[in-house]
Design an enzyme around this catalytic site. Structure first.
Site, PDB file in Angstrom:
ATOM      1  CG  ASP A 114      88.083  52.981  34.643  1.00 47.52           C
ATOM      2  OD1 ASP A 114      88.221  54.114  34.155  1.00 47.52           O
ATOM      3  OD2 ASP A 114      88.163  51.929  33.969  1.00 47.52           O
ATOM      4  CD  GLU A 124      85.550  57.316  33.593  1.00 45.95           C
ATOM      5  OE1 GLU A 124      86.299  57.997  32.878  1.00 45.95           O
ATOM      6  OE2 GLU A 124      85.620  56.073  33.652  1.00 45.95           O
TER       7      GLU A 124
END
Length: 543
Positions: free
Chosen positions: A205, A268
């Site tokens: 993330d 990401e």
């Protein structure tokens, strides 16, 4: 991109299905999805023909940002189940032939994590340097002008230390100091702990937010965004995002994973231009020329851009020419953006089929978000039911991310559509009535549904080596048509997509013959080599 999707590097051509646990299936009846609910539906996921399932965070958390604020990386939040449930999920997924990726939040923790509780009380404690702390300016103001994505400044005051701490998102999500060796060591140990439990990798993330400029200079103003809805967008994020040392952390994680065969990670990449564009950062994070970095990356920049043939063509061409030794994972949607059928399409099943097929035809790995195989539209969530702090802050001009996070519709029965045994008022987010019409049960009974089309296409893709392993070459076409050719070991497959609701035509290479079995009518080119595409139609041919 160099390299190819081979059985040896299975991750290069993997299709990964993202599950947002709160909204997938409620096994306990409390209105919130959980791990037992995911286990119950794993056979459905396997039936989609995907290779892996990525599960958004289920770690212990106060849930201010719905799991992306972790208070214990080694514990399961009780609303989702137990650690035994997590182990059972991994075992059952493996039995069904699915790999399991879990979300790993490296950039920050919850302010309720024991590390931060210790760090905030003293400059001398064992965890004193585990987060980013800075002294105030002489006038007491924060050390620089950095802003939070979710609104306001990016600095929180801690009176016990007489210092500010950095938070890129909520003030309850303090930023970890990833230049501090004990922090990275601890995260490596956590990664190995989950790999030892059988998980097959991670989705990483907010990688752009992992490391920022240690000198902490101000960000310059954005040259064109003078008065934006969100002040965050009024800056060029040259100093708070994507510092070059980010790759040092990624390489260390990669070395941990290399001790576990057949594992992989997806980074990401955000949408802000910083000092490199999102696609340039994807190359930087995934380059394999020297010490291997992380396996692959996807970018929110593509998802948040226009869904025109020109924009997607530009992205493909950039990837093919600039992402050299790296690797891209293509994604059109996830839990942070509006659903693709509403954002790029017209909400119709036809546009859903088109974007699913296009996604599965690109060179690289693929991430598909739960419900995209059903063609779910973006939900309209009433203001009094909003849960996303991002949307609550900026409503009504920006309604946040709740519209893509509503419960998965399994049956057509209101109010909960098979998602839960709870009443509608108890669901953590409402299930839109229009989604019941596109539920799994109805689509499984309809051979022309978006779901049936997904299954046909991915089954057909498995027989097409050019789609799985081949190089990609763009073909001449003007908006709204996007066309390219995939080639592997002399086999060529022409792929043409009409990204509009009105019919269009495209000239295909000489000698192209219509392919069959993919879900669209196999219309032969006319005498001039021109193929007519229906609105939101596609054409595939061999030559």
């Amino acid at each position: 991109m160099t390299g190819a999707a081979t059985p040896e590097d299975h991750w290069r051509g993997a299709v990964v299905y993202q599950v947002y646990p709160r909204s997938f299936r409620d096994g306990s009846g409390d209105g919130i999805g959980d791990l037992p609910g995911i286990i119950e539906k794993l056979p459905y996921i396997a039936s989609l023909g995907v290779d892996a399932v990525w599960i958004s965070p289920f770690f212990a958390s106060p849930m201010h940002d719905f799991g992306y604020d972790v208070s214990d990386y080694r514990a399961v939040e009780p609303m989702f189940g137990t650690l035994a449930d997590a182990d059972r999920l991994v075992a059952e997924a493996h039995r069904l032939g699915l790999k399991v990726l879990i979300d790993f939040v490296l950039a920050h923790t919850s302010d309720e994590h024991p590390w931060f509780k210790d760090s905030r009380v003293s400059r001398e404690g064992a965890h004193a340097d585990w987060y980013i702390w800075a002294d105030p300016k002489p006038d007491g103001s924060p050390p620089n002008n950095w802003l939070s994505v979710f609104g306001g400044g990016a600095w929180g005051w801690e009176p016990r230390r007489r210092q500010y701490y950095l938070h890129h998102f909520l003030s309850t999500q303090p930023k970890l100091n990833l230049r501090h060796e004990p922090v990275v060591n601890a995260l490596e140990e956590i990664a190995a702990w989950w790999l030892d439990r059988g998980v097959d990798g991670f989705r990483l993330d907010a990688v752009d937010f992992m490391v920022s400029d240690p000198a902490m200079p101000d960000n310059p103003p954005h040259p064109t965004r003078r008065i934006a809805l969100r002040p965050y967008n009024m800056q060029l994020h040259e100093n708070d995002l994507a510092h070059p040392e980010t790759v040092d952390v990624l390489m260390r994680l990669r070395r941990v994973m290399d001790d576990y065969p057949d594992t992989f990670a997806i980074a990401e990449v955000g949408s802000e231009p910083a000092k490199m564009t999102p696609l340039e950062r994807a190359e930087y994070y995934t380059a394999q020329t020297h010490d291997p970095r992380i396996h692959m990356a996807y970018t929110l920049g593509l998802m948040k851009g226009p869904g025109t043939a020109t924009a997607i063509r530009d992205a493909i061409e950039h990837v093919e020419t600039h992402i050299n030794s790296g690797w891209l994972c293509w994604a059109f949607s996830n839990h942070d953006v509006e659903r693709v059928v509403s954002r790029w399409g017209d909400g119709s099943p036809a546009s859903a089929k088109l974007f699913n097929a296009l996604l599965l035809s690109l060179r690289g790995a693929v991430c598909v978000y739960q419900g995209e195989e059903l063609g779910l539209t973006e939900a309209e969530v009433p203001q009094d039911r909003l849960r996303d702090p991002y949307g609550i802050t900026y409503y009504p001009h920006f309604k946040g991310r709740d519209g893509s996070r509503t419960p998965m519709p399994w049956t057509a029965e209101p109010p909960a559509g098979g998602f839960s045994d709870s009443g509608e008022a108890d669901l953590w987010l409402p299930l839109p009535p229009e989604h019941l019409e596109r539920c799994v049960a109805r689509q499984e009974a309809d051979p022309e549904s978006v779901l049936a089309h997904w299954r046909r296409f991915i089954d057909w893709r498995r027989t097409q080596d050019p789609l799985r392993f081949g190089a990609l070459t763009m073909l001449p076409a003007g908006d709204p048509v996007l066309a390219f050719e995939r080639e592997h070991d002399g086999a060529r497959l022409v792929c043409a997509f009409n990204l509009g609701a009105e019919p269009a035509t495209v000239a295909v290479p000489a000698g192209s013959t219509a392919a069959e079995g993919h879900g669209w009518t196999a219309t032969a080119p006319d005498a001039d080599g021109v193929v007519r595409l229906d609105g939101w139609g596609a054409w595939f041919g061999t030559r």
